[in-house]
Design a protein around this motif. Structure first.
Motif, PDB file in Angstrom:
ATOM      1  N   LYS A   6       3.468  -6.165  12.954  1.00  0.00           N
ATOM      2  CA  LYS A   6       4.488  -5.163  12.664  1.00  0.00           C
ATOM      3  C   LYS A   6       3.948  -4.013  11.822  1.00  0.00           C
ATOM      4  CE  LYS A   6       8.372  -8.369  13.011  1.00  0.00           C
ATOM      5  NZ  LYS A   6       9.590  -8.923  12.343  1.00  0.00           N
ATOM      6  N   ALA A   7       2.690  -3.661  12.083  1.00  0.00           N
ATOM      7  CA  ALA A   7       2.044  -2.514  11.437  1.00  0.00           C
ATOM      8  C   ALA A   7       2.028  -2.643   9.923  1.00  0.00           C
ATOM      9  CB  ALA A   7       2.710  -1.211  11.853  1.00  0.00           C
ATOM     10  N   VAL A   8       1.731  -3.834   9.433  1.00  0.00           N
ATOM     11  CA  VAL A   8       1.633  -4.073   7.998  1.00  0.00           C
ATOM     12  C   VAL A   8       0.163  -3.997   7.587  1.00  0.00           C
ATOM     13  CG1 VAL A   8       2.004  -5.726   6.139  1.00  0.00           C
ATOM     14  CG2 VAL A   8       3.699  -5.499   7.960  1.00  0.00           C
ATOM     15  N   PRO A   9      -0.254  -3.031   6.783  1.00  0.00           N
ATOM     16  CA  PRO A   9      -1.654  -2.964   6.337  1.00  0.00           C
ATOM     17  C   PRO A   9      -1.982  -4.165   5.455  1.00  0.00           C
ATOM     18  CG  PRO A   9      -0.315  -1.354   5.170  1.00  0.00           C
ATOM     19  CD  PRO A   9       0.560  -1.934   6.235  1.00  0.00           C
ATOM     20  N   THR A  10      -3.139  -4.756   5.691  1.00  0.00           N
ATOM     21  CA  THR A  10      -3.527  -5.989   5.018  1.00  0.00           C
ATOM     22  C   THR A  10      -5.003  -5.932   4.673  1.00  0.00           C
ATOM     23  OG1 THR A  10      -1.915  -7.162   6.413  1.00  0.00           O
ATOM     24  CG2 THR A  10      -3.448  -8.516   5.157  1.00  0.00           C
ATOM     25  N   ILE A  11      -5.348  -6.514   3.519  1.00  0.00           N
ATOM     26  CA  ILE A  11      -6.739  -6.654   3.126  1.00  0.00           C
ATOM     27  C   ILE A  11      -7.004  -8.118   2.796  1.00  0.00           C
ATOM     28  CG2 ILE A  11      -6.958  -4.295   2.252  1.00  0.00           C
ATOM     29  CD1 ILE A  11      -6.677  -5.406  -0.570  1.00  0.00           C
ATOM     30  N   THR A  52      -5.085 -12.927   0.876  1.00  0.00           N
ATOM     31  CA  THR A  52      -4.579 -11.934   1.813  1.00  0.00           C
ATOM     32  C   THR A  52      -3.496 -11.130   1.124  1.00  0.00           C
ATOM     33  OG1 THR A  52      -5.047 -13.381   3.695  1.00  0.00           O
ATOM     34  CG2 THR A  52      -3.514 -11.565   4.061  1.00  0.00           C
ATOM     35  N   ILE A  53      -3.714  -9.828   0.968  1.00  0.00           N
ATOM     36  CA  ILE A  53      -2.804  -8.949   0.240  1.00  0.00           C
ATOM     37  C   ILE A  53      -2.209  -7.954   1.222  1.00  0.00           C
ATOM     38  CG2 ILE A  53      -2.583  -7.284  -1.638  1.00  0.00           C
ATOM     39  CD1 ILE A  53      -4.960  -8.610  -2.966  1.00  0.00           C
ATOM     40  N   ARG A  54      -0.890  -7.940   1.304  1.00  0.00           N
ATOM     41  CA  ARG A  54      -0.188  -7.002   2.171  1.00  0.00           C
ATOM     42  C   ARG A  54       0.185  -5.748   1.397  1.00  0.00           C
ATOM     43  NH1 ARG A  54       3.214  -9.328   6.221  1.00  0.00           N
ATOM     44  NH2 ARG A  54       4.995  -8.344   5.220  1.00  0.00           N
ATOM     45  N   PHE A  55       0.243  -4.635   2.122  1.00  0.00           N
ATOM     46  CA  PHE A  55       0.587  -3.330   1.559  1.00  0.00           C
ATOM     47  C   PHE A  55      -0.338  -2.957   0.405  1.00  0.00           C
ATOM     48  CE2 PHE A  55       4.584  -4.962   3.339  1.00  0.00           C
ATOM     49  CZ  PHE A  55       4.898  -3.934   4.214  1.00  0.00           C
ATOM     50  N   PRO A  56      -1.644  -2.901   0.634  1.00  0.00           N
ATOM     51  CA  PRO A  56      -2.547  -2.480  -0.447  1.00  0.00           C
ATOM     52  C   PRO A  56      -2.521  -0.974  -0.616  1.00  0.00           C
ATOM     53  CG  PRO A  56      -3.787  -2.829   1.539  1.00  0.00           C
ATOM     54  CD  PRO A  56      -2.361  -3.175   1.874  1.00  0.00           C
ATOM     55  N   ASN A  57      -3.275  -0.485  -1.565  1.00  0.00           N
ATOM     56  CA  ASN A  57      -3.421   0.953  -1.745  1.00  0.00           C
ATOM     57  C   ASN A  57      -4.096   1.547  -0.510  1.00  0.00           C
ATOM     58  OD1 ASN A  57      -4.509   3.576  -2.600  1.00  0.00           O
ATOM     59  ND2 ASN A  57      -3.825   2.934  -4.625  1.00  0.00           N
ATOM     60  N   PRO A  58      -3.583   2.644   0.047  1.00  0.00           N
ATOM     61  CA  PRO A  58      -4.177   3.196   1.279  1.00  0.00           C
ATOM     62  C   PRO A  58      -5.621   3.620   1.121  1.00  0.00           C
ATOM     63  CG  PRO A  58      -2.006   4.150   0.876  1.00  0.00           C
ATOM     64  CD  PRO A  58      -2.375   3.389  -0.357  1.00  0.00           C
ATOM     65  N   ASP A  59      -6.072   3.914  -0.114  1.00  0.00           N
ATOM     66  CA  ASP A  59      -7.442   4.352  -0.315  1.00  0.00           C
ATOM     67  C   ASP A  59      -8.447   3.214  -0.285  1.00  0.00           C
ATOM     68  OD1 ASP A  59      -6.536   6.920  -0.582  1.00  0.00           O
ATOM     69  OD2 ASP A  59      -6.278   6.761  -2.746  1.00  0.00           O
ATOM     70  N   ILE A  60      -7.978   1.971  -0.322  1.00  0.00           N
ATOM     71  CA  ILE A  60      -8.885   0.830  -0.297  1.00  0.00           C
ATOM     72  C   ILE A  60      -9.297   0.563   1.142  1.00  0.00           C
ATOM     73  CG2 ILE A  60      -9.037  -1.661  -0.631  1.00  0.00           C
ATOM     74  CD1 ILE A  60      -7.484  -1.405  -3.117  1.00  0.00           C
ATOM     75  N   GLN A  91      -5.120  -1.995  -8.227  1.00  0.00           N
ATOM     76  CA  GLN A  91      -6.003  -1.545  -7.171  1.00  0.00           C
ATOM     77  C   GLN A  91      -6.602  -0.202  -7.552  1.00  0.00           C
ATOM     78  OE1 GLN A  91      -3.352  -1.524  -3.909  1.00  0.00           O
ATOM     79  NE2 GLN A  91      -3.287  -3.744  -3.717  1.00  0.00           N
ATOM     80  N   ARG A  92      -7.904  -0.088  -7.306  1.00  0.00           N
ATOM     81  CA  ARG A  92      -8.625   1.119  -7.673  1.00  0.00           C
ATOM     82  C   ARG A  92      -8.808   2.014  -6.463  1.00  0.00           C
ATOM     83  NH1 ARG A  92     -14.668   0.500  -9.531  1.00  0.00           N
ATOM     84  NH2 ARG A  92     -14.852   0.099  -7.300  1.00  0.00           N
ATOM     85  N   ARG A  93      -8.580   3.288  -6.658  1.00  0.00           N
ATOM     86  CA  ARG A  93      -8.821   4.247  -5.586  1.00  0.00           C
ATOM     87  C   ARG A  93     -10.317   4.520  -5.468  1.00  0.00           C
ATOM     88  NH1 ARG A  93      -4.256   9.003  -6.183  1.00  0.00           N
ATOM     89  NH2 ARG A  93      -2.421   7.689  -5.890  1.00  0.00           N
ATOM     90  N   ARG A 151      -4.284   1.686 -10.088  1.00  0.00           N
ATOM     91  CA  ARG A 151      -2.852   1.703  -9.815  1.00  0.00           C
ATOM     92  C   ARG A 151      -2.311   0.314 -10.051  1.00  0.00           C
ATOM     93  NH1 ARG A 151       0.350   5.333  -5.857  1.00  0.00           N
ATOM     94  NH2 ARG A 151      -0.391   6.636  -7.536  1.00  0.00           N
ATOM     95  N   CYS A 152      -1.292   0.227 -10.859  1.00  0.00           N
ATOM     96  CA  CYS A 152      -0.773  -1.054 -11.330  1.00  0.00           C
ATOM     97  C   CYS A 152       0.533  -1.352 -10.610  1.00  0.00           C
ATOM     98  CB  CYS A 152      -0.562  -1.015 -12.845  1.00  0.00           C
ATOM     99  SG  CYS A 152       0.146  -2.514 -13.523  1.00  0.00           S
ATOM    100  N   GLN A 153       0.610  -2.486  -9.938  1.00  0.00           N
ATOM    101  CA  GLN A 153       1.819  -2.918  -9.264  1.00  0.00           C
ATOM    102  C   GLN A 153       2.288  -4.205  -9.916  1.00  0.00           C
ATOM    103  OE1 GLN A 153       1.143  -3.322  -5.124  1.00  0.00           O
ATOM    104  NE2 GLN A 153       0.544  -1.206  -4.806  1.00  0.00           N
ATOM    105  N   HIS A 154       3.451  -4.168 -10.500  1.00  0.00           N
ATOM    106  CA  HIS A 154       4.014  -5.333 -11.163  1.00  0.00           C
ATOM    107  C   HIS A 154       5.218  -5.816 -10.376  1.00  0.00           C
ATOM    108  CE1 HIS A 154       1.695  -5.129 -14.924  1.00  0.00           C
ATOM    109  NE2 HIS A 154       1.665  -3.849 -14.661  1.00  0.00           N
ATOM    110  N   GLY A 155       5.401  -7.119 -10.328  1.00  0.00           N
ATOM    111  CA  GLY A 155       6.573  -7.669  -9.664  1.00  0.00           C
ATOM    112  C   GLY A 155       6.318  -9.061  -9.157  1.00  0.00           C
ATOM    113  N   PRO A 156       7.341  -9.865  -9.014  1.00  0.00           N
ATOM    114  CA  PRO A 156       7.158 -11.213  -8.486  1.00  0.00           C
ATOM    115  C   PRO A 156       6.794 -11.192  -7.015  1.00  0.00           C
ATOM    116  CG  PRO A 156       9.471 -10.737  -8.792  1.00  0.00           C
ATOM    117  CD  PRO A 156       8.719  -9.588  -9.402  1.00  0.00           C
TER     118      PRO A 156
END
Length: 249
Positions: free
Chosen positions: A146-151, A158-166, A189-191, A198-203
């Motif tokens: 479903k077009a979910v960017p993954t790294i 496996t991390i979904r929705f990472p920073n686009p610059d990674i 995540q570092r550009r 870039r800091c992403q916080h959340g459960p």
């Protein structure tokens, strides 16, 4: 007689996964004794490869000297006294690898697995604050279902929705700083080429309104561009952050 010799000559290995490992064939960076027995503990299937990891029993018995033999090491892990990256591991052959955090609450010791000058595992003692994050190398970047960017990182995450610059390893050798606090997925995540984090916080699971695209919310797009009222309690907080510093050796 000739047919019998031919059958012996074309002997085949047994099918299925291998369950044993001889001591002479074990990785040299484990630093096991050559005359310490015929067999060595074989690491279980896990986040690191066999030649790039060290089982917990070797870590506790041979390197950190918390146990004297196999039975003592088994009792230590069975009583849930060993944590790897904040999770209890009761498998004595669980593979621990580079940048993993080994915590032993009973003694208050926290170690990070690094490399020394001879490419051997070094157990660097750290404090509680530094044990809440780790650096991970991005090994693979792709577009999932479903077009979910993954790294995918070097430790099997496996991390979904990472920073686009990674990007993946083919383009850059980027790193994402993963925090492990109370089971929450907190990723720094570092550009590429900027040096900012870039800091992403959340459960791990949060409810986000359908009208607000999740991609925009995760990457700092102002909420007013989403054309939908966004609740602060349902959005991961995104901010610029300089990132933690590793303790010097």
């Amino acid at each position: 007689l000739t047919l019998g010799l031919d059958r012996r000559r074309w002997h085949r290995m047994a099918r299925g996964p291998k369950k044993h490992l001889k001591r002479l064939h074990a990785p040299k960076h484990w630093m096991l004794d050559k005359l310490g027995g015929v067999w060595a503990p074989r690491p279980s299937c896990g986040p690191h490869k066999l030649r790039e990891s060290i089982p917990l029993i070797v870590l506790l018995r041979n390197r950190l000297k918390y146990a004297l033999n196999n039975n003592e090491a088994q009792k230590i892990v069975s009583t849930r006294n060993v944590l790897v990256d904040g999770k209890v591991r009761t498998d004595k052959t669980f593979p621990a690898g580079f940048m993993d955090v080994i915590s032993i609450p009973a003694t208050g010791d926290v170690f990070r697995i690094l490399f020394d000058s001879k490419d051997r595992f070094l157990f660097h003692r750290i404090d509680e604050k530094e044990s809440t994050f780790k650096l991970a190398k991005v090994k693979k970047s792709f577009m999932g279902t479903k077009a979910v960017p993954t790294i995918v990182t070097h430790d099997g995450r496996t991390i979904r929705f990472p920073n686009p610059d990674i990007k993946g390893q083919r383009h850059h050798q980027d790193r994402s700083d993963q925090e492990r606090d109370c089971g929450a997925r907190q990723v720094h995540q570092r550009r590429s080429g900027h040096g900012h984090w870039r800091c992403q916080h959340g459960p791990r699971r949060r409810v986000v309104p359908r009208r607000a695209p999740r991609w925009w919310l995760r990457h700092g797009v102002p909420a007013r561009q989403a054309r939908a009222p966004v609740l602060h309690s349902s959005v991961e907080r995104v901010c610029d952050w300089q990132g933690p510093q590793l303790a010097r050796l």
